[in-house]
Design an enzyme around this catalytic site. Structure first.
Site, PDB file in Angstrom:
ATOM      1  N   CYS A   9       0.861  -1.187   0.000  1.00 46.52           N
ATOM      2  CA  CYS A   9       0.000   0.000   0.000  1.00 46.52           C
ATOM      3  C   CYS A   9       0.896   1.235   0.000  1.00 46.52           C
ATOM      4  O   CYS A   9       2.065   1.140  -0.384  1.00 46.52           O
ATOM      5  CB  CYS A   9      -0.983  -0.033   1.173  1.00 46.52           C
ATOM      6  SG  CYS A   9      -0.213   0.017   2.804  1.00 46.52           S
ATOM      7  N   ASN A  12       2.295   1.491   4.309  1.00 45.28           N
ATOM      8  CA  ASN A  12       2.618   0.206   4.965  1.00 45.28           C
ATOM      9  C   ASN A  12       2.340   0.258   6.475  1.00 45.28           C
ATOM     10  O   ASN A  12       3.029  -0.413   7.258  1.00 45.28           O
ATOM     11  CB  ASN A  12       4.075  -0.212   4.682  1.00 45.28           C
ATOM     12  CG  ASN A  12       4.399  -1.664   5.040  1.00 45.28           C
ATOM     13  OD1 ASN A  12       5.541  -1.999   5.342  1.00 45.28           O
ATOM     14  ND2 ASN A  12       3.411  -2.531   5.036  1.00 45.28           N
ATOM     15  N   CYS A  14      -1.330   0.723   7.379  1.00 47.72           N
ATOM     16  CA  CYS A  14      -2.769   0.427   7.522  1.00 47.72           C
ATOM     17  C   CYS A  14      -3.185  -0.791   6.682  1.00 47.72           C
ATOM     18  O   CYS A  14      -3.368  -1.887   7.213  1.00 47.72           O
ATOM     19  CB  CYS A  14      -3.624   1.628   7.133  1.00 47.72           C
ATOM     20  SG  CYS A  14      -3.508   3.013   8.294  1.00 47.72           S
ATOM     21  N   ARG A  15      -3.340  -0.586   5.369  1.00 48.84           N
ATOM     22  CA  ARG A  15      -3.946  -1.633   4.547  1.00 48.84           C
ATOM     23  C   ARG A  15      -3.061  -2.859   4.332  1.00 48.84           C
ATOM     24  O   ARG A  15      -3.525  -3.997   4.524  1.00 48.84           O
ATOM     25  CB  ARG A  15      -4.359  -1.046   3.186  1.00 48.84           C
ATOM     26  CG  ARG A  15      -5.501  -0.043   3.283  1.00 48.84           C
ATOM     27  CD  ARG A  15      -5.644   0.748   2.005  1.00 48.84           C
ATOM     28  NE  ARG A  15      -4.466   1.578   1.757  1.00 48.84           N
ATOM     29  CZ  ARG A  15      -4.223   2.251   0.649  1.00 48.84           C
ATOM     30  NH1 ARG A  15      -5.090   2.179  -0.354  1.00 48.84           N
ATOM     31  NH2 ARG A  15      -3.143   2.993   0.539  1.00 48.84           N
ATOM     32  N   ASP A 122      -8.490   3.799   1.677  1.00 51.93           N
ATOM     33  CA  ASP A 122      -7.423   4.006   2.655  1.00 51.93           C
ATOM     34  C   ASP A 122      -8.010   4.535   3.972  1.00 51.93           C
ATOM     35  O   ASP A 122      -8.473   5.671   4.042  1.00 51.93           O
ATOM     36  CB  ASP A 122      -6.422   5.015   2.081  1.00 51.93           C
ATOM     37  CG  ASP A 122      -5.151   5.058   2.907  1.00 51.93           C
ATOM     38  OD1 ASP A 122      -5.207   4.676   4.100  1.00 51.93           O
ATOM     39  OD2 ASP A 122      -4.107   5.454   2.354  1.00 51.93           O
TER      40      ASP A 122
END
Ligand code: 4NP
Length: 156
Positions: A9, A12, A14-15, A122
Site C-alpha cells: 500500500c 505500509n 494500515c492496509r 485508505d
C-alpha cells in the site's frame, strides 16, 4: 511449493499490514511466505497505525510485530505475487518492474468481486478501519480459494 506473496500500500501502516496479518491467519494451512511494504518511505521502521492495530485486534489479528518498509525493485525477484491496494499502488509498483520480470501484480479487490470495490479505501483518510478489514477478509478468502485451485471464486 511455497508461494511468496507481498502486500503493498502507500504507507505500509494500515492496509498492507492488515492484509498480511489477516491473510496469515486465514491461510494458516497454506504453504505461503508473506510480507508487506509501502510505495512511500514515510513510515519505514514503524509498527502499524494504532487505530488500525486496535480494529484488527478486535477481530483477533495481532499486527504488533510488523514494521513498515519501502517497496523496491528487488521485490519482483523475491515474490511470486505482488498485491496492491489501489491503482496508485499498482502504477508505482509497475514503474519499478525490472526488464524481463513476469511477476504477477494484482489489486487485492480482484479477489473479492462480490464486494463491488476496485480498490481498498485508505482508512488513514476514511477513518473506517472496519471497512478495510471487511474487504481484506473477503479478498483474503478469495485469494485462498484461487491458490487452493477451487473453481468457486470465494469461500464463505
Ligand atoms: P496505508 O495508509 O497506505 O494503508 O498504510 C496510509 C498511511 C499513512 C499515510 C497515508 C496512507 N500518510 O500520509 O502518512
Amino acid at each position: 511449493m511455497t508461494m511468496r506473496i507481498l502486500f503493498v500500500c502507500l504507507g505500509n501502516i494500515c492496509r498492507s499490514p492488515s492484509a498480511e496479518g489477516v491473510f496469515a491467519t486465514l491461510a494458516a494451512d497454506l504453504d505461503v511466505e508473506l510480507d508487506s511494504a509501502g510505495t512511500s518511505d514515510w513510515h519505514v521502521g514503524e509498527p502499524p497505525y494504532d487505530p488500525m492495530q486496535k480494529a484488527a485486534r478486535a477481530r483477533g489479528y495481532d499486527l504488533s510485530r510488523l514494521r513498515a518498509r519501502q517497496f523496491s525493485a528487488v521485490d519482483f525477484d523475491r515474490f511470486d505475487l505482488i498485491i496492491g491496494m489501489d491503482a496508485d499502488n499498482l502504477a508505482r509498483i509497475e514503474a519499478l518492474r525490472p526488464a524481463g520480470s513476469d511477476t504477477t501484480v494484482a489489486v487485492f479487490t480482484d479477489y473479492a468481486p462480490e464486494a463491488g470495490y476496485d480498490h481498498v479505501p485508505d482508512p488513514y483518510y476514511t477513518r473506517d478501519f472496519d471497512q478495510t478489514l471487511d474487504l481484506v477478509e473477503q479478498a483474503s478468502r478469495g485469494l485462498i480459494a484461487t491458490l487452493s485451485g477451487q473453481t468457486e471464486p470465494q469461500l464463505q
